[in-house]
Design an enzyme around this catalytic site. Structure first.
Site, PDB file in Angstrom:
ATOM      1  N   PHE A 197      -1.018  -0.863  -4.325  1.00  0.00           N
ATOM      2  CA  PHE A 197      -2.053   0.118  -4.489  1.00  0.00           C
ATOM      3  C   PHE A 197      -1.310   1.378  -4.245  1.00  0.00           C
ATOM      4  CE2 PHE A 197      -4.402  -3.357  -2.474  1.00  0.00           C
ATOM      5  CZ  PHE A 197      -5.474  -3.467  -3.460  1.00  0.00           C
ATOM      6  N   PHE A 219       0.804  -1.154  -0.064  1.00  0.00           N
ATOM      7  CA  PHE A 219      -0.046  -0.173   0.058  1.00  0.00           C
ATOM      8  C   PHE A 219       0.900   1.101  -0.188  1.00  0.00           C
ATOM      9  CE2 PHE A 219      -2.433  -3.275   2.397  1.00  0.00           C
ATOM     10  CZ  PHE A 219      -3.675  -3.140   1.824  1.00  0.00           C
ATOM     11  N   ASP A 220       0.533   2.201  -0.898  1.00  0.00           N
ATOM     12  CA  ASP A 220       0.919   3.616  -0.503  1.00  0.00           C
ATOM     13  C   ASP A 220       0.099   4.059   0.611  1.00  0.00           C
ATOM     14  OD1 ASP A 220       2.064   6.167  -0.862  1.00  0.00           O
ATOM     15  OD2 ASP A 220       0.314   6.619  -2.176  1.00  0.00           O
ATOM     16  N   GLY A 221       0.808   5.164   0.969  1.00  0.00           N
ATOM     17  CA  GLY A 221       0.194   5.880   2.278  1.00  0.00           C
ATOM     18  C   GLY A 221      -1.101   6.721   2.351  1.00  0.00           C
TER      19      GLY A 221
END
Length: 366
Positions: free
Chosen positions: A321, A204-206
């Site tokens: 993502f 995941f991106d943040g």
């Protein structure tokens, strides 16, 4: 955003529960093949037919010759028994099934499992080829939604969807606007053989993915220095949730089932945070936010603006993502299966530059 589904019996309709049990568990319907779990217990992943299978050839017929030619092609008997080739979401679905297998070994009666729903705007008449393809690859997919040319988005909540994956960016945007975690999938080359077949890896991106875009707005509009100042000032104030926070929650819920059996080190689910944030300047708020939510992340990679592609190439996630196409493109170039989350201020920028937006007043006057 879609949240973890209630498991409290009081939160479900008793009549529906009784009917489900009667239809799924009667002696006359028992089968060796694993049955799909009850929707209120499952982690439901809705996958479009074009992400599960490579339907580029069929799509070309639809675009160039129209829907009738497409349906005729799909309905021909010589084609309906010809399995469709695996698509970009195929390795992910296989990994989800691997996790289910491990869960069933530890918890034979548990229904807290992944449940894959095939979501397509195809007509029901072309379903035979899809069913044959699923059976050919021995995929456990029992629930279908075939909408006959209409958008399937309205059905996502009825299926209690935790995550929707498609190749259609407009449908994904529509799903996110409805509060459902969703992403548009991309791939580059044949990566299936490079991926783990024993562990589901999700990266995941943040900002604007797990978290809201509140901090990213400051970075885009006021610059990095103001962003760093803001994050240090508000270090102890949790960020608001983003569109994929709910999906990390359900992954964590399943991970804890393995931890309870002393299988933390052999857990078949591994999560990654891959963020452009700097650790010392703005990383603490991210980690404290996750802690305030009661969530864990297995690996946190703070890149301080460096490209994400090389790190992702090492991780080899089944899905990554990110909210910015710049990072999606970098991941694709190095063979990572990437999924774009069209959410937040990042949609107005590319490579840090503001994308020209049409003048709304002028547009409205035309």
């Amino acid at each position: 955003m879609s949240e973890i589904k209630p498991t409290d019996p009081a939160a479900t309709n008793a009549g529906e529960e009784k009917d489900w049990t009667a239809s799924a568990c009667s002696d006359s319907l028992k089968t060796r093949k694993p049955r799909p779990p009850k929707p209120q217990n499952a982690v439901t992943i809705a996958v479009s037919s074009r992400t599960l299978f490579n339907m580029d050839e069929e799509r070309k017929i639809y675009q160039e010759e129209g829907v009738e030619k497409y349906m005729a092609y799909m309905n021909q008997q010589e084609h309906e028994n010809e399995p469709l080739m695996p698509g970009v979401a195929f390795p992910l679905v296989k990994a989800l099934m691997t996790v289910n297998s491990r869960l069933r070994q530890l918890y034979p009666d548990s229904e807290e499992l992944f449940d894959i729903v095939l979501m397509t705007n195809n007509h029901a008449q072309v379903g035979v080829r899809l069913i044959n393809s699923i059976n050919h690859y021995d995929l456990t997919i029992e629930r279908f939604c075939m909408t006959g040319g209409k958008s399937p988005i309205g059905y996502l909540k009825a299926y209690m969807t935790n995550l929707y994956l498609s190749k259609d960016g407009e449908k994904v945007t529509e799903a996110i606007e409805e509060g459902i975690a969703a992403a548009t999938m991309f791939a580059s080359g044949d990566v299936e053989n490079q991926l783990s077949d024993t562990q589901l890896k999700v990266a995941f991106d943040g900002d604007a993915v797990l978290f809201s875009d509140e901090s990213e707005i400051i970075a885009k509009q006021r610059g990095l220095d103001k962003f760093f100042e803001h994050e240090q000032e508000f270090e102890n104030i949790p960020l608001k949730k983003g569109p994929l926070k709910c999906f990390l929650e359900v992954l964590g819920k399943l991970q804890r089932k393995f931890y309870a059996k002393n299988e933390r080190m052999t857990c078949p689910i591994r999560t990654y945070l891959v963020t452009a944030r700097s650790a010392a300047s703005s990383g603490a708020r991210v980690l404290k936010t996750l802690r305030s939510w009661g969530l864990e992340i297995d690996e946190a990679l703070f890149l301080a603006g460096a490209p994400k592609g090389p790190l992702l190439q090492m991780i080899r996630p089944h899905i990554f993502f990110d909210d910015q196409m710049f990072h999606i493109e970098g991941a694709k170039e190095l063979g990572t299966i990437a999924a774009h989350v069209p959410y937040g201020i990042g949609q107005k920028y590319h490579k840090g530059e503001l994308i020209e937006q049409p003048d709304k007043d002028v547009k409205d006057k035309k």
